[in-house]
Design a protein around this motif. Structure first.
Motif, PDB file in Angstrom:
ATOM      1  N   TYR A 135      -8.859  35.236 -27.706  1.00 50.91           N
ATOM      2  CA  TYR A 135      -7.636  35.125 -26.927  1.00 50.91           C
ATOM      3  C   TYR A 135      -7.689  33.906 -26.006  1.00 50.91           C
ATOM      4  O   TYR A 135      -8.754  33.348 -25.738  1.00 50.91           O
ATOM      5  CB  TYR A 135      -7.451  36.364 -26.046  1.00 50.91           C
ATOM      6  CG  TYR A 135      -7.063  37.638 -26.766  1.00 50.91           C
ATOM      7  CD1 TYR A 135      -5.817  38.231 -26.549  1.00 50.91           C
ATOM      8  CD2 TYR A 135      -7.943  38.268 -27.643  1.00 50.91           C
ATOM      9  CE1 TYR A 135      -5.467  39.407 -27.182  1.00 50.91           C
ATOM     10  CE2 TYR A 135      -7.610  39.449 -28.279  1.00 50.91           C
ATOM     11  CZ  TYR A 135      -6.361  40.017 -28.042  1.00 50.91           C
ATOM     12  OH  TYR A 135      -6.016  41.185 -28.671  1.00 50.91           O
ATOM     13  N   HIS A 232      -4.918  47.156 -24.031  1.00 51.56           N
ATOM     14  CA  HIS A 232      -4.493  46.352 -25.169  1.00 51.56           C
ATOM     15  C   HIS A 232      -3.015  46.626 -25.419  1.00 51.56           C
ATOM     16  O   HIS A 232      -2.616  47.781 -25.657  1.00 51.56           O
ATOM     17  CB  HIS A 232      -5.301  46.709 -26.415  1.00 51.56           C
ATOM     18  CG  HIS A 232      -6.756  46.369 -26.326  1.00 51.56           C
ATOM     19  ND1 HIS A 232      -7.255  45.103 -26.561  1.00 51.56           N
ATOM     20  CD2 HIS A 232      -7.844  47.138 -26.011  1.00 51.56           C
ATOM     21  CE1 HIS A 232      -8.567  45.105 -26.412  1.00 51.56           C
ATOM     22  NE2 HIS A 232      -8.948  46.327 -26.073  1.00 51.56           N
ATOM     23  N   GLU A 234       0.801  45.021 -27.264  1.00 52.82           N
ATOM     24  CA  GLU A 234       1.336  44.105 -28.265  1.00 52.82           C
ATOM     25  C   GLU A 234       2.854  44.212 -28.298  1.00 52.82           C
ATOM     26  O   GLU A 234       3.427  45.300 -28.165  1.00 52.82           O
ATOM     27  CB  GLU A 234       0.755  44.418 -29.642  1.00 52.82           C
ATOM     28  CG  GLU A 234       1.131  43.427 -30.725  1.00 52.82           C
ATOM     29  CD  GLU A 234       0.329  43.618 -32.017  1.00 52.82           C
ATOM     30  OE1 GLU A 234       0.555  42.843 -32.961  1.00 52.82           O
ATOM     31  OE2 GLU A 234      -0.517  44.543 -32.058  1.00 52.82           O
ATOM     32  N   SER A 235       3.514  43.063 -28.450  1.00 53.01           N
ATOM     33  CA  SER A 235       4.968  43.009 -28.596  1.00 53.01           C
ATOM     34  C   SER A 235       5.290  41.970 -29.655  1.00 53.01           C
ATOM     35  O   SER A 235       4.392  41.371 -30.258  1.00 53.01           O
ATOM     36  CB  SER A 235       5.634  42.632 -27.267  1.00 53.01           C
ATOM     37  OG  SER A 235       5.375  41.270 -26.948  1.00 53.01           O
ATOM     38  N   LYS A 239       0.130  39.367 -28.130  1.00 57.67           N
ATOM     39  CA  LYS A 239      -0.798  40.428 -27.748  1.00 57.67           C
ATOM     40  C   LYS A 239      -1.434  40.086 -26.405  1.00 57.67           C
ATOM     41  O   LYS A 239      -1.656  38.916 -26.090  1.00 57.67           O
ATOM     42  CB  LYS A 239      -1.895  40.575 -28.810  1.00 57.67           C
ATOM     43  CG  LYS A 239      -1.403  40.984 -30.182  1.00 57.67           C
ATOM     44  CD  LYS A 239      -2.473  40.768 -31.246  1.00 57.67           C
ATOM     45  CE  LYS A 239      -3.707  41.596 -31.002  1.00 57.67           C
ATOM     46  NZ  LYS A 239      -4.714  41.417 -32.100  1.00 57.67           N
ATOM     47  N   GLN A 263      -2.603  36.364 -26.695  1.00 59.73           N
ATOM     48  CA  GLN A 263      -2.584  35.736 -28.021  1.00 59.73           C
ATOM     49  C   GLN A 263      -1.127  35.654 -28.455  1.00 59.73           C
ATOM     50  O   GLN A 263      -0.477  36.676 -28.706  1.00 59.73           O
ATOM     51  CB  GLN A 263      -3.415  36.566 -28.998  1.00 59.73           C
ATOM     52  CG  GLN A 263      -3.667  35.917 -30.344  1.00 59.73           C
ATOM     53  CD  GLN A 263      -4.502  36.805 -31.244  1.00 59.73           C
ATOM     54  OE1 GLN A 263      -3.985  37.726 -31.872  1.00 59.73           O
ATOM     55  NE2 GLN A 263      -5.806  36.565 -31.298  1.00 59.73           N
ATOM     56  N   LYS A 265       2.343  35.110 -30.448  1.00 55.47           N
ATOM     57  CA  LYS A 265       2.974  35.146 -31.766  1.00 55.47           C
ATOM     58  C   LYS A 265       4.215  34.260 -31.782  1.00 55.47           C
ATOM     59  O   LYS A 265       4.683  33.857 -32.843  1.00 55.47           O
ATOM     60  CB  LYS A 265       3.397  36.575 -32.107  1.00 55.47           C
ATOM     61  CG  LYS A 265       2.279  37.575 -32.266  1.00 55.47           C
ATOM     62  CD  LYS A 265       2.864  38.936 -32.619  1.00 55.47           C
ATOM     63  CE  LYS A 265       1.803  40.003 -32.747  1.00 55.47           C
ATOM     64  NZ  LYS A 265       2.402  41.334 -33.043  1.00 55.47           N
TER      65      LYS A 265
END
Length: 335
Positions: A135, A232, A234-235, A239, A263, A265
């Motif tokens: 990350y 943790h 995420e969308s 992340k 991280q 996207k």
């Protein structure tokens, strides 16, 4: 002392939290230290009380020595101490023997760990090194001291039922839907969903960071007893690994802070790093607020469902403390 779990590793800082040649005060196991970073990125720590008249070295300054090393300077009489705790007295050109015993640090990349001088009873978890490799580091936030003991802090972090109470404001969490808990000894994983009440478009336009809040917050908490909980998330944008750290400063004083990694996207993710840090600040402030509104000795007559995380904390806390009663003597720890 056993309530502060001597023998556990504690993450005192990420190097980004230290400014070059700026003294920084840290506390661990009822002892105060001055920590500083030199131009080479090396980190040092000494007891914070000057051995002359007890002035706080963290209130002084740092300077470079002629040999390229660095020293921390007492603000009272300008005595300069090197990383081994040696100084040169006024009127002398000879360096003294060490007057301060350095706090032994284990530096792994940007992570500065310490056992506080006690014999290691748990290894340093390697998960942060793995996260840093995968990350991007976004930043740190919410570094504060909470007037509560370590056990109370950990029980709060692992009380999965408190999300729609303590964290209702801002996140508008409506309920907690707990799914699974994986117990791996001093490591565990919790999985649950938190449906949220929606914000209106007008509210989001007034505060764009609200667009980052999903209709359901899906949580995976990775727990490393006793020093760390990693959220943790995420969308569609990316992340995050939101790392909550804990340091026992004293019997009834616990430090906490967050290191945030991401991280992407979508390119927009990189523009919203500050917003994710702000959310983390809110979480810590809300937790600290409720911990100040609890009667610590009140009898617990009610047990809710899904207190498995709290049970995990109590078990590990009790067994760790008992197992280490005879191991409280300090020893050297090599990086």
């Amino acid at each position: 002392m056993q309530s502060m779990l001597p023998g556990a590793p504690w993450l005192l800082a990420h190097k980004s939290m230290l400014t070059i040649y700026q003294p920084h005060k840290v506390s661990l196991h009822s002892n105060d230290y001055v920590m500083w970073k030199d131009v080479a990125g090396d980190v040092h720590a000494l007891p914070n009380a000057c051995p002359h008249m007890g002035a706080m070295l963290s209130e002084g300054w740092c300077e470079a020595a002629g040999d390229g090393s660095s020293r921390v300077v007492c603000p009272f009489h300008a005595l300069a101490f090197d990383a081994q705790g040696r100084t040169v007295l006024p009127g002398s050109t000879k360096q003294t023997l060490p007057q301060l015993e350095p706090l032994e640090l284990i530096v792994q990349g940007d992570f500065v760990w310490s056992y506080g001088g006690y014999a290691p009873k748990l290894p340093i978890p390697g998960v942060l090194n793995a996260i840093a490799a995968e990350y991007t580091f976004i930043g740190h936030t919410a570094d504060r001291t909470v007037n509560t003991d370590l056990l109370s802090m950990l029980l709060n972090m692992h009380d999965y039922n408190h999300q729609n109470g303590t964290h209702r404001d801002l996140f508008r969490i409506a309920e907690v839907q707990f799914h699974r808990f994986i117990d791996q000894g001093y490591e565990s994983h919790a999985f649950y969903d938190m449906p949220t009440a929606p914000y209106s478009i007008l509210e989001k336009l007034r505060r764009p960071d609200l667009f980052l809040l999903p209709s359901t917050i899906s949580a995976h908490l990775e727990n490393h007893f006793p020093a760390m909980v990693i959220f943790h998330g995420e969308s569609s944008l990316g992340k995050v690994a939101q790392c909550h750290l804990f340091v026992p400063e004293a019997e009834n004083r616990t430090r906490t802070y967050i290191l945030l990694f991401g991280q992407a996207k979508h390119p927009a993710f990189n523009l919203m790093g500050r917003a994710y840090l702000n959310f983390g600040q809110v979480v810590v402030d809300q937790d600290a607020d409720i911990l100040g509104k609890i009667y610590p000795n009140a009898p617990q007559k009610i047990k809710l469902n899904n207190e498995v995380g709290m049970d995990w904390v109590r078990r590990n806390f009790e067994t760790f403390a008992v197992a280490n009663v005879s191991a409280a003597s300090k020893v050297s720890v090599s990086p």
